[in-house]
Design a protein around this motif. Structure first.
Motif, PDB file in Angstrom:
ATOM      1  N   LEU A 253      -0.260   9.327  -0.256  1.00 43.27           N
ATOM      2  CA  LEU A 253       0.965   9.509  -1.034  1.00 43.27           C
ATOM      3  C   LEU A 253       1.660   8.178  -1.288  1.00 43.27           C
ATOM      4  CD1 LEU A 253       2.526  12.785   0.425  1.00 43.27           C
ATOM      5  CD2 LEU A 253       1.174  12.483  -1.668  1.00 43.27           C
ATOM      6  N   GLU A 256      -0.315   6.347  -3.948  1.00 37.49           N
ATOM      7  CA  GLU A 256      -0.057   6.921  -5.270  1.00 37.49           C
ATOM      8  C   GLU A 256       1.302   6.480  -5.802  1.00 37.49           C
ATOM      9  OE1 GLU A 256       0.198  11.313  -7.450  1.00 37.49           O
ATOM     10  OE2 GLU A 256      -0.749  11.111  -5.477  1.00 37.49           O
ATOM     11  N   ASP A 257       2.310   6.479  -4.929  1.00 38.31           N
ATOM     12  CA  ASP A 257       3.630   5.991  -5.340  1.00 38.31           C
ATOM     13  C   ASP A 257       3.566   4.521  -5.747  1.00 38.31           C
ATOM     14  OD1 ASP A 257       4.605   8.470  -4.741  1.00 38.31           O
ATOM     15  OD2 ASP A 257       5.725   7.860  -2.957  1.00 38.31           O
ATOM     16  N   GLU A 258       2.827   3.747  -4.977  1.00 38.61           N
ATOM     17  CA  GLU A 258       2.696   2.317  -5.270  1.00 38.61           C
ATOM     18  C   GLU A 258       2.051   2.103  -6.628  1.00 38.61           C
ATOM     19  OE1 GLU A 258       1.241  -1.537  -2.704  1.00 38.61           O
ATOM     20  OE2 GLU A 258      -0.129   0.172  -2.832  1.00 38.61           O
ATOM     21  N   SER A 260       2.350   3.854  -9.165  1.00 36.26           N
ATOM     22  CA  SER A 260       3.324   4.179 -10.219  1.00 36.26           C
ATOM     23  C   SER A 260       4.477   3.192 -10.241  1.00 36.26           C
ATOM     24  CB  SER A 260       3.877   5.592  -9.999  1.00 36.26           C
ATOM     25  OG  SER A 260       4.790   5.618  -8.918  1.00 36.26           O
ATOM     26  N   HIS A 263       7.929   4.556  -9.078  1.00 35.39           N
ATOM     27  CA  HIS A 263       8.723   5.532  -9.827  1.00 35.39           C
ATOM     28  C   HIS A 263       8.574   6.912  -9.185  1.00 35.39           C
ATOM     29  CE1 HIS A 263       9.905   2.693 -12.829  1.00 35.39           C
ATOM     30  NE2 HIS A 263       8.646   2.407 -13.163  1.00 35.39           N
ATOM     31  N   LYS A 264       7.391   7.196  -8.656  1.00 31.84           N
ATOM     32  CA  LYS A 264       7.216   8.395  -7.847  1.00 31.84           C
ATOM     33  C   LYS A 264       7.751   8.128  -6.444  1.00 31.84           C
ATOM     34  CE  LYS A 264       3.026  10.145 -10.144  1.00 31.84           C
ATOM     35  NZ  LYS A 264       1.603  10.536  -9.929  1.00 31.84           N
ATOM     36  N   ARG A 265       8.242   9.188  -5.793  1.00 30.55           N
ATOM     37  CA  ARG A 265       8.824   9.043  -4.457  1.00 30.55           C
ATOM     38  C   ARG A 265       8.286  10.120  -3.511  1.00 30.55           C
ATOM     39  NH1 ARG A 265      13.725   9.965  -3.676  1.00 30.55           N
ATOM     40  NH2 ARG A 265      13.990   8.475  -1.964  1.00 30.55           N
ATOM     41  N   GLN A 266       7.017  10.425  -3.643  1.00 28.05           N
ATOM     42  CA  GLN A 266       6.443  11.479  -2.810  1.00 28.05           C
ATOM     43  C   GLN A 266       6.450  11.112  -1.319  1.00 28.05           C
ATOM     44  OE1 GLN A 266       2.712  13.241  -4.949  1.00 28.05           O
ATOM     45  NE2 GLN A 266       2.836  11.076  -5.499  1.00 28.05           N
ATOM     46  N   SER A 270       8.557  13.208   1.582  1.00 26.40           N
ATOM     47  CA  SER A 270       7.784  14.121   2.423  1.00 26.40           C
ATOM     48  C   SER A 270       7.445  13.561   3.798  1.00 26.40           C
ATOM     49  CB  SER A 270       6.483  14.509   1.717  1.00 26.40           C
ATOM     50  OG  SER A 270       5.669  13.360   1.516  1.00 26.40           O
ATOM     51  N   TYR A 300      13.908   3.268  -3.461  1.00 16.86           N
ATOM     52  CA  TYR A 300      12.737   4.116  -3.240  1.00 16.86           C
ATOM     53  C   TYR A 300      12.840   4.833  -1.893  1.00 16.86           C
ATOM     54  CZ  TYR A 300       7.823   5.156  -2.059  1.00 16.86           C
ATOM     55  OH  TYR A 300       6.655   5.767  -1.668  1.00 16.86           O
TER      56      TYR A 300
END
Length: 497
Positions: A253, A256-258, A260, A263-266, A270, A300
């Protein structure tokens, strides 16, 4: 024993009692555990304010590592003082803080932290199993593929071996929290900081948000954080603190955030934030030592939102202290006390409370089986770090790395107990002190000052015994008949200057 008092002649010359050999004033080195080897002396001024003098500068200090004294005596000088430059302030329990740096940075640091001066850092985790090279073993082996790490794995483990396979080998079989607590108490430290989770992501408690990668589900099958918390609070007077890495090197996760550009903060939603709330509510640490932002900004991580809750609503809201590692760009700029960098020791006064987090092992924070004796700082070097740090307004956080089975190796235990021996003699010049108008002396190298304004005391800690038996100090301004001095010895003897 009560100190003897004598008057000193102006200006700034202090005659020390003769240093005797074996069986005299100094029967053995302080580092053997004999507290009689450390020396302190004091002067008291009855009137006349202090004269202004320059603060310490980098160029007034001898090069680091020049001094390897076998004894590090402390000289204490009580005078009328200027106001302290870094007074401790109580936390404002009634204040409410907004989730902005402007508001959070205005929080006064709880007084206990500045008074404590000395703490123990403990780096312990799955990285303690390979115990080779660095606690960044996983990163160096699989991300950077540094040759010595690759070859180490090739020589010692099967080709299919993964980092996760180290988890069951992290047994903590001989971990005894009471024994650790007793060693930490003996060190003279006033707080500890345990790595509850490092960048590898393994939590030393049974986190609900780290399924099957925590100390209850894997390895020790024990709540390490709880065991140490209970031991520290039941057996010592130390404050209990926790280190927590915001990010994890290989968590999908976070990666994946990195990708983006955050911009994502999964990951923080979580994993990071739920674990932080869990830690604070379950273990109530009085130091929350954040680290590892992974290049992501504080927005973030929602650092300001979490800190507002910590200071306003949490069970430790009135006593907790935090550091400055809450997102890219926040270090040495926002938060409670500043760390600025690892092993940070500027050698001069800072306008903000700071901490020097450093390691006994010069090359690693975690335990290394490949370390040689020369890789460890000597007790003389460690005391020098403590004295310089406190004189310039900082706290020293001295790190040890336990082994995979939960033992504190002999070299770390020895250094901790040696520090405790030194502090039992000289702690008066360290604990609950303030900075003075000068941090070090401009005439004699390796003389560092602390003060206690209410008692009208100044302490000069000197790291090298003067061969002439006389200590010349350029900063204290004495007046004949008005400045009083004393020497204090643990060894039942004290002489006039």
């Amino acid at each position: 024993m009560q100190p003897s008092w004598g008057y000193c002649e102006c200006p700034g010359e202090w005659r020390l009692p003769p240093r005797r050999g074996k069986g005299g004033l100094f029967p053995s080195p302080a580092w053997s555990g004999d507290s009689g080897a450390a020396y302190s002396a004091a002067i008291k001024r009855k009137d006349s304010p202090c004269e202004a003098a320059p603060a310490c500068k980098e160029d007034s200090r001898p090069a680091r590592g020049d001094m390897r004294p076998r004894e590090l005596p402390g000289l204490a000088l009580p005078l009328l003082l200027l106001p302290p430059l870094l007074p401790p302030c109580p936390a404002r329990s009634a204040a409410r803080f907004d989730p902005t740096w402007e508001s959070l940075d205005a929080r006064q640091l709880p007084a206990w932290f500045d008074q404590a001066k000395f703490g123990i850092f403990i780096h312990w985790g799955v990285f303690s199993v390979p115990s080779f090279g660095s606690e960044w073993f996983w990163w160096y082996w699989q991300k950077e593929k540094i040759l010595k790490y690759v070859e180490f794995m090739k020589d010692n483990y099967p080709p299919s071996f993964k980092y996760e396979d180290f988890g069951p080998l992290f047994t903590a079989k001989f971990f005894n929290a009471n024994q650790w607590a007793d060693i930490f108490q003996a060190s003279g430290a006033k707080y500890i900081v345990l790595t509850s989770k490092h960048h590898e992501g393994f939590t030393l408690w049974g986190s609900e948000y780290s399924w099957n990668w925590n100390a209850i589900d894997e390895g020790p099958k024990r709540d390490i954080v709880k065991e140490l918390e209970v031991a520290i609070r039941n057996r010592t007077d130390l404050r209990f603190g926790l280190y927590y890495s915001l990010f994890e090197w290989f968590h999908p996760l976070f990666l994946e955030d990195e990708s983006s550009s955050f911009h994502k903060r999964q990951f923080p939603v979580s994993k990071t934030l739920p674990e932080l709330y869990e830690l604070v509510n379950a273990y109530q640490p009085e130091i929350l030592w954040s680290d590892g932002d992974g290049g992501a900004p504080d927005q973030y991580w929602n650092s300001t939102g979490f800190l507002a809750w910590l200071y306003n609503e949490s069970p430790v809201r009135d006593t907790v202290v935090t550091n400055d590692r809450w997102g890219a760009g926040s270090i040495c700029k926002h938060g409670g006390f500043y760390t600025c960098s690892d092993r940070y020791n500027p050698g001069h006064l800072l306008p903000h409370k700071w901490e020097n987090c450093m390691t006994i092992d010069k090359l690693s924070w975690g335990y290394r089986r490949d370390a040689g004796i020369s890789d460890y700082l000597t007790i003389e070097e460690l005391v020098k770090q403590l004295v310089e740090t406190v004189s310039c307004g900082g706290n020293l956080l001295m790190n040890i790395g336990p082994t995979l089975d939960g033992t504190i190796s002999v070299v770390f235990e020895e250094r901790l107990r040696q520090m405790g021996s030194w502090l039992r003699v000289n702690g008066e010049a360290i604990y609950e002190t303030h900075t003075w108008r000068s941090q070090n002396d401009t005439v004699t190298p390796d003389v560092w000052y602390t003060s206690k304004p209410k008692e009208k005391l100044v302490y000069a800690l000197f790291l090298k015994w003067p061969t002439s038996g006389q200590l010349f100090l350029g900063q204290p301004k004495t007046i004949l008949g008005a400045t009083q001095g004393a020497c204090t010895l643990s060894a039942s003897t004290c002489s006039h200057f």
